[in-house]
Enzyme design. Structure first.
Site, PDB file in Angstrom:
ATOM      1  N   SER A  62       0.849  -1.188   0.000  1.00 21.72           N
ATOM      2  CA  SER A  62       0.000   0.000   0.000  1.00 21.72           C
ATOM      3  C   SER A  62       0.889   1.244   0.000  1.00 21.72           C
ATOM      4  O   SER A  62       1.658   1.440  -0.938  1.00 21.72           O
ATOM      5  CB  SER A  62      -0.956  -0.040   1.193  1.00 21.72           C
ATOM      6  OG  SER A  62      -1.949   0.936   1.066  1.00 21.72           O
ATOM      7  N   HIS A  77      -7.522  -5.070  -1.836  1.00 23.14           N
ATOM      8  CA  HIS A  77      -6.397  -4.462  -1.120  1.00 23.14           C
ATOM      9  C   HIS A  77      -6.017  -5.233   0.144  1.00 23.14           C
ATOM     10  O   HIS A  77      -4.954  -5.004   0.710  1.00 23.14           O
ATOM     11  CB  HIS A  77      -6.748  -3.013  -0.768  1.00 23.14           C
ATOM     12  CG  HIS A  77      -5.569  -2.139  -0.507  1.00 23.14           C
ATOM     13  ND1 HIS A  77      -4.583  -1.913  -1.444  1.00 23.14           N
ATOM     14  CD2 HIS A  77      -5.209  -1.423   0.596  1.00 23.14           C
ATOM     15  CE1 HIS A  77      -3.665  -1.101  -0.930  1.00 23.14           C
ATOM     16  NE2 HIS A  77      -4.030  -0.789   0.291  1.00 23.14           N
TER      17      HIS A  77
END
Length: 675
Positions: free
Chosen positions: A528, A641
Site C-alpha cells: 500500500s 487491497h
C-alpha cells in the site's frame, strides 16, 4: 528437539479472536481459523463466562455473520445453513436468515428470513427490528421488471452482469467491488413488513438504537460524486419521524454510540487540523440542549488499533468507544503499541489502562475488570483479563500458546535512529534465524502501509519468513506514522521527502551499526503506502539490489480517476488534481523516475484492488521493461487491497513464495549482484 522453521503457509497455524460483545458477566467472541487445503476461513462463535472463568464454543461449524445478545442467555444471529438458502445466494438472490440460540443449552431455533443483504441490525422486540441493508438501486429495477419474482430477478441480474455501468463516483470500492448505485439503506421490519426509513440519495454507513426510543444514523450524500463528510439524523421510533441533527457536511463520521435517552457519543473529524485523514474528535453530545463535551480537540488519537499485522484476520480498524459514569474508554495507537485508554470527563488527557506492548484488538468492561483481545510479544491473539485497580494483566486463553514452542522465530530487536530534525525514529531489526557471528547476510527493508499505521514488536509473517530464509529484516516508523500525534502523522505535500529521508537514513544507520549486514545485498519492500514508497525509493537511489512493490501506486494522475478514494485523496494529500497543479502530481509520481531505476522489481497486486488499482503495476512494469530493467507483475484474480491479511489462503501463500523467490534471485546470486 530442534524447533521448526516457518514456511509461507505459517499463518494457517494462528487462531484469531475478535468481536467481543458482553451481556452482564458473559462475553461473546469469535474464533477464526484458516485452511490452505480448503482455501477458506472458518469462524465459530464462542462465549466466556467471567464468573466461572469457563469458555465454550457455541456454533461448531455454523458460519455466523452478525450476532447480538437479546436476553441474558439468548443470542440472535444471522447465518446461511440450509441448502435452499445457499442456492438463493448462489443465484445472487439476497437473503438473510435469523436464528436464536440459548447459550446454556445450545438449542438453535430458526426465526425468520428477509430478502435483503443485511450488514447490521438492531433488535427492538421479537417482531420489530431495524436493518441496515447493502442495496443496489438497479436491483430495485430488476425486481420491478421481474414483477417481484425472484427467479426472474436472478435471470435478469445474470444477463446484466455483461455490462459495466458507471454513473457515480466512486464507481467501485475496495471492500464492495462495483458500487454504482449502491446504498446503505435502513428499513424498519415490523410484523414481517419492511418500511424504508432512509432516502435513496443517502448512503447510510452507521446506525445505533437506544431502546425503543430513537435510532441514530449517519450517511453520505450520494449521486454524482459521493461526499466523504456525513449527515447525522435521529429517527424517533414511537413517532416514526426523522429529525436532522447535523446536515452541514462538515464532519467525517466514524462512530456513533447511544448512551441514554438524550446523550450519545460520536467520533468525527472536521479536517481543519490535519486534512482528510485527521484523527477524530470524541464528542459527547446532549440532544436536549445541544451541548457538546469534546475530547481530542487537538486531533492526536486515532480511535482504533493501527499496529500493522498480517496474521490477525480482519481485526484491524475496530472503532469502539464505551461510556461509563465519569468518562470514556477507547482503543488508540501510542508509539508502537495499541492500548485501551480511559479519558475522565474533567481530565485534560487520557490514561492508558493497558500497559503492555503489543496490539489490542478489542475490549469489554465487566464490573471492575477489563477483558481484551491482544497480541503480546510474538504470540497470536489471546484473551487477557486485567483489574482496573491494580493494572495487572493476566492471560486467560491459550489458543496460540504452542506456536513459539514449536517454531523458531527471530527476536525483535530495537534500533532507533535520530533523523536530521533531531527526532528519534523508532526502528527494529530481525537477525536471520540461524545467525552466525562473522558472517555477512542480505537484509530487507520493510515499509508499512498507511502511512498512518505503525510497526510494533509483534509477529509479522512476511518478516519472520524472510528471517527464516536467511535474511536480516529492517523496519521503522518514519515520519507520517501513527502513534505520535497528528502533527507527526501529517505528511500532506511531503510524500517522498521527510519520509523518504527517514527510511533511507534508518537503513544506512542500520548497515553502519549492524556489521553482519551486507550493504551490497539490500532489498526493499512494502504494501500500500509501503508499495508507493518502494516505487519512489528505487527511482531515487540505487542502494537496493532488489525490490518488491506490493499493492502500490506509481502515477498520481491516473490514480485520481481510478482509485475509490482518488477524488478526495489527491486534492487533500497533494493539493492538486489533473487540472490544477498537474506538474506537482507528476513530480510526485514514481513513474516519472522510471528512467533512473536500476533495481529489479516484482510488482504484486490484487486484480480487484480498487484502493490502489492494479493499473499502477502494469504502468510501472511497462516503463521498466521499456528501459531494460528486470520487472515482473504477479497479480491475483479475485483479490482486493486486503490480499496479505484476508485474501484466499492459497493466494497468501503464493504471494509470500513469489516475494521470497524474487529476493533470492537478486540478492543471493553473486553474478547478478556484480552486474
Amino acid at each position: 528437539m530442534a524447533k521448526r522453521l516457518i514456511e509461507s503457509d505459517h499463518f494457517k497455524n494462528f487462531i484469531n479472536l475478535g468481536g467481543l460483545k458482553k451481556r452482564n458477566s458473559k462475553i461473546l467472541y469469535t474464533k477464526t481459523e484458516s485452511s490452505v487445503d480448503k482455501n477458506d476461513y472458518f469462524t465459530d462463535l464462542c462465549i466466556l463466562d467471567t464468573q466461572t472463568k469457563k469458555f465454550k464454543t457455541l456454533t461448531n461449524g455454523i458460519e455466523v455473520d452478525l450476532y447480538k445478545w437479546y436476553e441474558d442467555d439468548k443470542v440472535i444471529f444471522t447465518a446461511i445453513t440450509e441448502e435452499s438458502d445457499k442456492n438463493l445466494r448462489q443465484k445472487q438472490i439476497p437473503i438473510t436468515v435469523f436464528y436464536s440460540m440459548d447459550v446454556e443449552t445450545g438449542i438453535i431455533e430458526k426465526l425468520f428470513n428477509v430478502s435483503k443483504k443485511i450488514i447490521e441490525f438492531e433488535r427492538i422486540s421479537a417482531d420489530k427490528f431495524f436493518f441496515l441493508c447493502s442495496d443496489t438501486l438497479c436491483d430495485d429495477q430488476y425486481l420491478k421488471l421481474a414483477e417481484g419474482n425472484w427467479e426472474k430477478f436472478s435471470q435478469i441480474k445474470k444477463e446484466e452482469e455483461d455490462y459495466f455501468v458507471a454513473e457515480e463516483v466512486p464507481f467501485w470500492t475496495n471492500s464492495a467491488g462495483y458500487c454504482n448505485g449502491k446504498r446503505g439503506r435502513i428499513f424498519l421490519y415490523e410484523k414481517e413488513s419492511l418500511t424504508q426509513i432512509t432516502p435513496d440519495d443517502l448512503h447510510v454507513t452507521l446506525m445505533k438504537v437506544y431502546e425503543d426510543e430513537y435510532l441514530l444514523y449517519c450517511g453520505l450524500q450520494s449521486g454524482g460524486i459521493q461526499s466523504t463528510a456525513g449527515k447525522l439524523y435521529r429517527y424517533d421510533i414511537q413517532e416514526k419521524n426523522t429529525v436532522p441533527l447535523d446536515i452541514t457536511e462538515e464532519y467525517i463520521y466514524t462512530l456513533i454510540e447511544t448512551v441514554s435517552s438524550t446523550e450519545f457519543i460520536t467520533c468525527r473529524s472536521d479536517r481543519k487540523i490535519h486534512g482528510e485523514y485527521q484523527d477524530e474528535y470524541i464528542d459527547l453530545i446532549n440532544m436536549k440542549d445541544g451541548s457538546c463535551l469534546r475530547k481530542n480537540s487537538f486531533g492526536d488519537y486515532h480511535i482504533y488499533d493501527n499496529v500493522v499485522c498480517d496474521v490477525s484476520y480482519l481485526s484491524n480498524w475496530l472503532n469502539k468507544v464505551t461510556r461509563c459514569r465519569n468518562g470514556i474508554y477507547f482503543i488508540a495507537t501510542e508509539m508502537e503499541s495499541s492500548k485501551v485508554f480511559f479519558w475522565e470527563d474533567e481530565a485534560a488527557l487520557p490514561v492508558a489502562i493497558t500497559k503492555a506492548k503489543g496490539k489490542v484488538i478489542d475490549y469489554e468492561i465487566v464490573g471492575n475488570e477489563i477483558y481484551v483481545i491482544a497480541m503480546r510479544g510474538l504470540g497470536g491473539t489471546e484473551l487477557y483479563r486485567q483489574s482496573l485497580e491494580d493494572k495487572k494483566e493476566e492471560k486467560i486463553t491459550s489458543y496460540n500458546a504452542n506456536l513459539e514452542e514449536i517454531y523458531q522465530y527471530a527476536p525483535v530487536e530495537r534500533l532507533n535512529y535520530t533523523n536530521k530534525n533531531q527526532i528519534e525514529i523508532q526502528g527494529w531489526y530481525l537477525k536471520p534465524v540461524h545467525f552466525e557471528e562473522g558472517k555477512k547476510y542480505p537484509a530487507i527493508l520493510f515499509i508499512h502501509g498507511g502511512p498512518q499505521c505503525a510497526f510494533g514488536e509483534i509477529f509479522n509473517h512476511d518478516m519472520q519468513l524472510m528471517a527464516a530464509k536467511g535474511y536480516g529484516v529492517l523496519f521503522c516508523n518514519p515520519t507520517g506514522s501513527e502513534g505520535r500525534g497528528g502533527d507527526f502523522a501529517d505528511i500532506r505535500k511531503k510524500y517522498g521527502t521527510i519520509d523518504y529521508e527517514d527510511l533511507i537514513g534508518f537503513t544506512q544507520y542500520a548497515t553502519e551499526h549492524l556489521p553482519w549486514i551486507d550493504k551490497n545485498r539490500l532489498g526493499v519492500t512494502g504494501g500500500s503506502y509501503g508499495g508507493i514508497m518502494t516505487n519512489w525509493i528505487i527511482g531515487h537511489t540505487n542502494m537496493f539490489c532488489a525490490a518488491v512493490s506490493d499493492r502500490g501506486v506509481c502515477n498520481n494522475i491516473s490514480d485520481f480517476g481510478l482509485s475509490d478514494i482518488g477524488v478526495s485523496f489527491g486534492p487533500d494529500t497533494f493539493e492538486a488534481t489533473p487540472w490544477e497543479n498537474f506538474d506537482y502530481l507528476w513530480e510526485t509520481s514514481a513513474l516519472k523516475y522510471a528512467p533512473y531505476i536500476k533495481t529489479p522489481v516484482l510488482l504484486i497486486h490484487g486484480m480487484e484492488d480498487y484502493r490502489c488499482p492494479y493499473d499502477s503495476a502494469l504502468q510501472m512494469h511497462t516503463a521498466l521493461t521499456y528501459f531494460g530493467i528486470p520487472s515482473k507483475v504477479f497479480a491475483f484474480k479475485g483479490e482486493n487491497h486486503e490480499l496479505c491479511r484476508s485474501g484466499q489462503p492459497k493466494h497468501r501463500v503464493r504471494r509470500l513464495e513469489e516475494m521470497a523467490s524474487w529476493f533470492d534471485i537478486y540478492t543471493l546470486n553473486e553474478e547478478r549482484i556484480k552486474k
